[in-house]
Scaffold this active site. Sequence first.
Site, PDB file in Angstrom:
ATOM      1  N   ASP A  31      28.381  47.109  32.005  1.00 25.12           N
ATOM      2  CA  ASP A  31      29.572  46.232  32.384  1.00 25.12           C
ATOM      3  C   ASP A  31      29.554  45.002  31.529  1.00 25.12           C
ATOM      4  OD1 ASP A  31      31.025  44.380  34.127  1.00 25.12           O
ATOM      5  OD2 ASP A  31      30.717  45.813  35.766  1.00 25.12           O
ATOM      6  N   ASN A  32      30.739  44.478  31.414  1.00 25.52           N
ATOM      7  CA  ASN A  32      30.857  43.316  30.317  1.00 25.52           C
ATOM      8  C   ASN A  32      30.863  42.053  31.294  1.00 25.52           C
ATOM      9  OD1 ASN A  32      33.414  43.164  31.376  1.00 25.52           O
ATOM     10  ND2 ASN A  32      34.391  43.382  29.261  1.00 25.52           N
ATOM     11  N   ASN A  99      42.780  46.971  27.359  1.00 19.48           N
ATOM     12  CA  ASN A  99      41.508  47.215  27.758  1.00 19.48           C
ATOM     13  C   ASN A  99      41.246  48.296  28.728  1.00 19.48           C
ATOM     14  OD1 ASN A  99      38.759  45.805  28.750  1.00 19.48           O
ATOM     15  ND2 ASN A  99      39.653  46.162  30.659  1.00 19.48           N
ATOM     16  N   SER A 124      44.539  55.145  41.288  1.00 20.94           N
ATOM     17  CA  SER A 124      45.216  54.270  42.185  1.00 20.94           C
ATOM     18  C   SER A 124      46.705  54.806  42.813  1.00 20.94           C
ATOM     19  CB  SER A 124      45.503  53.051  41.719  1.00 20.94           C
ATOM     20  OG  SER A 124      46.447  52.233  42.651  1.00 20.94           O
ATOM     21  N   TYR A 149      49.795  47.253  34.915  1.00 24.34           N
ATOM     22  CA  TYR A 149      48.619  47.891  35.598  1.00 24.34           C
ATOM     23  C   TYR A 149      48.705  49.026  36.201  1.00 24.34           C
ATOM     24  CZ  TYR A 149      45.068  48.776  38.861  1.00 24.34           C
ATOM     25  OH  TYR A 149      44.085  49.635  39.626  1.00 24.34           O
ATOM     26  N   LYS A 153      46.952  53.187  34.614  1.00 29.08           N
ATOM     27  CA  LYS A 153      46.587  54.091  35.514  1.00 29.08           C
ATOM     28  C   LYS A 153      47.185  55.390  35.367  1.00 29.08           C
ATOM     29  CE  LYS A 153      43.108  51.723  37.396  1.00 29.08           C
ATOM     30  NZ  LYS A 153      41.754  51.871  36.861  1.00 29.08           N
ATOM     31  N   PHE A 199      43.682  54.161  48.052  1.00 34.33           N
ATOM     32  CA  PHE A 199      44.670  53.406  48.698  1.00 34.33           C
ATOM     33  C   PHE A 199      44.080  51.919  48.506  1.00 34.33           C
ATOM     34  CE2 PHE A 199      48.216  56.099  49.329  1.00 34.33           C
ATOM     35  CZ  PHE A 199      47.693  57.183  48.798  1.00 34.33           C
ATOM     36  N   GLY A 315      58.129  43.393  43.845  1.00 32.49           N
ATOM     37  CA  GLY A 315      57.135  44.647  43.440  1.00 32.49           C
ATOM     38  C   GLY A 315      56.691  45.438  44.570  1.00 32.49           C
ATOM     39  N   ASP A 316      56.499  44.630  45.802  1.00 37.09           N
ATOM     40  CA  ASP A 316      56.039  45.233  47.034  1.00 37.09           C
ATOM     41  C   ASP A 316      56.887  46.403  47.391  1.00 37.09           C
ATOM     42  OD1 ASP A 316      53.576  44.026  47.193  1.00 37.09           O
ATOM     43  OD2 ASP A 316      54.180  42.639  48.467  1.00 37.09           O
TER      44      ASP A 316
HETATM   45  P1  NAD Z   1      36.483  44.848  39.686  1.00 40.14           P
HETATM   46  O1  NAD Z   1      37.210  43.846  38.806  1.00 40.14           O
HETATM   47  O2  NAD Z   1      35.743  44.222  40.865  1.00 40.14           O
HETATM   48  O3  NAD Z   1      35.463  45.664  39.025  1.00 40.14           O
HETATM   49  C1  NAD Z   1      35.697  46.240  37.530  1.00 40.14           C
HETATM   50  C2  NAD Z   1      34.611  45.900  36.759  1.00 40.14           C
HETATM   51  O4  NAD Z   1      34.683  46.318  35.379  1.00 40.14           O
HETATM   52  C3  NAD Z   1      34.195  44.539  36.696  1.00 40.14           C
HETATM   53  O5  NAD Z   1      32.792  44.501  36.865  1.00 40.14           O
HETATM   54  C4  NAD Z   1      34.431  44.225  35.366  1.00 40.14           C
HETATM   55  O6  NAD Z   1      33.316  43.012  34.822  1.00 40.14           O
HETATM   56  C5  NAD Z   1      34.132  45.385  34.374  1.00 40.14           C
HETATM   57  N1  NAD Z   1      34.898  45.668  33.485  1.00 40.14           N
HETATM   58  C6  NAD Z   1      36.370  45.330  33.133  1.00 40.14           C
HETATM   59  N2  NAD Z   1      36.736  45.951  31.728  1.00 40.14           N
HETATM   60  C7  NAD Z   1      35.620  46.034  31.218  1.00 40.14           C
HETATM   61  C8  NAD Z   1      35.217  46.436  29.910  1.00 40.14           C
HETATM   62  N3  NAD Z   1      36.129  46.499  28.884  1.00 40.14           N
HETATM   63  N4  NAD Z   1      34.174  46.813  29.579  1.00 40.14           N
HETATM   64  C9  NAD Z   1      32.969  46.684  30.592  1.00 40.14           C
HETATM   65  N5  NAD Z   1      32.977  46.447  31.489  1.00 40.14           N
HETATM   66  C10 NAD Z   1      34.441  46.007  31.993  1.00 40.14           C
HETATM   67  O7  NAD Z   1      37.392  45.970  40.316  1.00 40.14           O
HETATM   68  P2  NAD Z   1      37.124  47.022  41.421  1.00 40.14           P
HETATM   69  O8  NAD Z   1      38.098  46.473  42.670  1.00 40.14           O
HETATM   70  O9  NAD Z   1      35.836  47.286  41.692  1.00 40.14           O
HETATM   71  O10 NAD Z   1      37.977  48.110  40.787  1.00 40.14           O
HETATM   72  C11 NAD Z   1      37.240  49.333  40.039  1.00 40.14           C
HETATM   73  C12 NAD Z   1      38.217  50.160  39.394  1.00 40.14           C
HETATM   74  O11 NAD Z   1      39.218  50.720  40.653  1.00 40.14           O
HETATM   75  C13 NAD Z   1      39.306  49.619  38.770  1.00 40.14           C
HETATM   76  O12 NAD Z   1      39.634  50.399  37.601  1.00 40.14           O
HETATM   77  C14 NAD Z   1      40.435  49.345  39.299  1.00 40.14           C
HETATM   78  O13 NAD Z   1      41.733  49.384  38.688  1.00 40.14           O
HETATM   79  C15 NAD Z   1      40.529  50.380  40.339  1.00 40.14           C
HETATM   80  N6  NAD Z   1      41.096  50.433  41.695  1.00 40.14           N
HETATM   81  C16 NAD Z   1      40.760  49.286  42.377  1.00 40.14           C
HETATM   82  C17 NAD Z   1      41.459  49.075  43.570  1.00 40.14           C
HETATM   83  C18 NAD Z   1      41.314  47.744  44.458  1.00 40.14           C
HETATM   84  O14 NAD Z   1      42.170  47.368  45.147  1.00 40.14           O
HETATM   85  N7  NAD Z   1      40.328  47.219  44.211  1.00 40.14           N
HETATM   86  C19 NAD Z   1      42.412  50.058  43.910  1.00 40.14           C
HETATM   87  C20 NAD Z   1      42.697  51.066  43.214  1.00 40.14           C
HETATM   88  C21 NAD Z   1      42.145  51.496  41.878  1.00 40.14           C
HETATM   89  C1  WQD Z   2      48.688  44.340  50.937  1.00 36.07           C
HETATM   90  C2  WQD Z   2      49.715  43.927  51.731  1.00 36.07           C
HETATM   91  C3  WQD Z   2      51.411  42.386  50.748  1.00 36.07           C
HETATM   92  C4  WQD Z   2      48.572  39.312  50.182  1.00 36.07           C
HETATM   93  C5  WQD Z   2      47.280  46.441  45.396  1.00 36.07           C
HETATM   94  C6  WQD Z   2      47.728  47.015  44.134  1.00 36.07           C
HETATM   95  C7  WQD Z   2      47.484  48.491  43.970  1.00 36.07           C
HETATM   96  C8  WQD Z   2      45.873  48.701  44.477  1.00 36.07           C
HETATM   97  C9  WQD Z   2      45.558  48.056  45.600  1.00 36.07           C
HETATM   98  C10 WQD Z   2      44.671  48.691  42.429  1.00 36.07           C
HETATM   99  C11 WQD Z   2      51.077  43.990  51.306  1.00 36.07           C
HETATM  100  C12 WQD Z   2      50.566  41.543  51.634  1.00 36.07           C
HETATM  101  C13 WQD Z   2      49.106  40.257  50.447  1.00 36.07           C
HETATM  102  C14 WQD Z   2      49.272  38.040  50.701  1.00 36.07           C
HETATM  103  C15 WQD Z   2      50.424  39.268  52.190  1.00 36.07           C
HETATM  104  N1  WQD Z   2      45.007  48.005  43.321  1.00 36.07           N
HETATM  105  N2  WQD Z   2      50.063  40.373  51.593  1.00 36.07           N
HETATM  106  N3  WQD Z   2      50.029  37.885  51.481  1.00 36.07           N
HETATM  107  O1  WQD Z   2      49.898  45.310  47.106  1.00 36.07           O
HETATM  108  O2  WQD Z   2      49.224  47.179  48.557  1.00 36.07           O
HETATM  109  O3  WQD Z   2      48.019  46.977  46.273  1.00 36.07           O
HETATM  110  O4  WQD Z   2      46.062  46.366  45.658  1.00 36.07           O
HETATM  111  O5  WQD Z   2      44.822  49.590  41.901  1.00 36.07           O
HETATM  112  O6  WQD Z   2      47.606  49.087  42.743  1.00 36.07           O
HETATM  113  O7  WQD Z   2      49.295  46.930  43.924  1.00 36.07           O
HETATM  114  O8  WQD Z   2      47.610  45.159  48.140  1.00 36.07           O
HETATM  115  O9  WQD Z   2      46.049  43.648  49.085  1.00 36.07           O
HETATM  116  O10 WQD Z   2      47.924  42.898  47.393  1.00 36.07           O
HETATM  117  O11 WQD Z   2      48.793  43.714  49.697  1.00 36.07           O
HETATM  118  O12 WQD Z   2      51.360  39.197  53.000  1.00 36.07           O
HETATM  119  O13 WQD Z   2      48.906  36.658  50.352  1.00 36.07           O
HETATM  120  O14 WQD Z   2      49.649  42.367  52.118  1.00 36.07           O
HETATM  121  O15 WQD Z   2      52.634  42.141  50.522  1.00 36.07           O
HETATM  122  O16 WQD Z   2      52.010  44.390  51.931  1.00 36.07           O
HETATM  123  P1  WQD Z   2      48.620  46.256  47.516  1.00 36.07           P
HETATM  124  P2  WQD Z   2      47.642  43.770  48.534  1.00 36.07           P
END
Ligand code: NAD
Ligand code: WQD
Length: 359
Positions: A31-32, A99, A124, A149, A153, A199, A315-316
């Site tokens: 991790d960075n 990135n 995602s 973003y 993916k 999800f 975008g929602d």
């Molecule tokens: P997070 O930001 O908490 O974790 C991502 C980690 O990657 C962090 O620790 C960050 O420091 C590290 N990182 C980023 N760029 C890097 C690089 N170039 N080299 C090394 N480390 C790096 O996010 P998360 O919620 O744990 O998400 C993990 C993965 O899941 C991500 O790819 C994210 O896009 C994907 N994802 C997350 C969600 C969500 O809602 N949390 C939903 C769908 C997909």
């Molecule tokens: C959930 C619901 C908002 C904040 C995002 C990314 C998706 C994935 C997961 C990475 C929506 C509503 C939110 C607030 C609100 N990430 N909301 N007030 O948009 O479903 O998904 O995170 O891959 O790619 O788009 O998640 O938690 O932002 O929103 O009313 O302050 O809550 O409108 O309906 P989302 P979210």
Amino acid sequence: MKILLTGGAGYIGSHTAIALIEAGHDVSVLDNYSNSSPEAIKRVEKITGKNIALHEADAADKDKVMSILKKEMPDCIIHFAGLKAVGESVDKPVEYYRNNIDTTLTLLECMRELGLKNFVFSSSATVYGDDHKPPFTEEMTKGMCTNPYGWTKWMQEQMLADAAIASSKFASQSRGAKGSEDEATDWKEPLSVVLLRYFNPVGAHESGLIGEDPQGIPNNLMPFISQVAVGRRDHLTVFGDDYDTPDGTCRRDYIHVMDLAEGHVKAAEYAAEHTGTEVFNLGSGTPYSVLEMVHAFSAACGSEVAYEIGPRRAGDIQDSWANADKALKVLGWKTRRGIDEICRDAWNWQSQNPQGYGE
Ligand code: NAD
Ligand code: WQD
């Protein structure tokens, strides 16, 4: 198995480290810390009683990644590292493409050179775009993403699937033959790629020691609600109550992060037994509206979470939830925790760590 987690100090990676260790696997982390803290891994060690090799490196830095992979020679890489803030990606598309795409390409090049085979990727539900009506199934065509973003993916999925096809072709051709002139571009093993479409990951480990710790103002619903509940923010703005849903607010498939973590254990074990590319939705299949989440959290924390209704967020999409039948059928995985556990554990983490890891 030996499993290396890129981005393993982050929210989902740190929870997955626990599930993997509990299933008997050895975990190392790269991790960075661009969006995390090594403190998360210290806490994982405390929860599990196991040491985790921690490598500070950028997953796009090929020299460093090569030397770490040579040292670890993992049976499987789970690639969490990436930038993930949807709104920020609209303002910083170059940084997001650089990135997210570069890290995946670097890992693929290193795996090819070292003959590493198994790869699990954090994708995602965003790749379904807004072209389909839920529940989303894996065989639906990927949609038009609404932000950079999401496109990263979408593209990473494509790159990984293309690499898996090439690796199976060239690995079988060069087996027993002398291979091509350039050893570095020869695939030694047919890749096994598992694409996991998450999800909405929420909640925290039940210990309350690790959880989601967003920097600045949270973009996502659950950390925002948690910060209102703990007094860090005044109120939640609900983005629109004029959708065509029972209470007018958007519906999502919220999945407990420990259920998601357990899905990674199954995915890594599946990857080790297969080649090619397989896609799985990781969700509960049950949607909840924004207001249902607010009310469930209020019940869990014992006080009303203040909110007001605001305009829709650009975008929602109105509705998003999974059909997770394939994960059950093929991986034997389904969610075990519901909305009450999600809210209980999110509150347990937030109330024990009001400032996240920053205290
Ligand atoms: P997070 O930001 O908490 O974790 C991502 C980690 O990657 C962090 O620790 C960050 O420091 C590290 N990182 C980023 N760029 C890097 C690089 N170039 N080299 C090394 N480390 C790096 O996010 P998360 O919620 O744990 O998400 C993990 C993965 O899941 C991500 O790819 C994210 O896009 C994907 N994802 C997350 C969600 C969500 O809602 N949390 C939903 C769908 C997909
Ligand atoms: C959930 C619901 C908002 C904040 C995002 C990314 C998706 C994935 C997961 C990475 C929506 C509503 C939110 C607030 C609100 N990430 N909301 N007030 O948009 O479903 O998904 O995170 O891959 O790619 O788009 O998640 O938690 O932002 O929103 O009313 O302050 O809550 O409108 O309906 P989302 P979210």
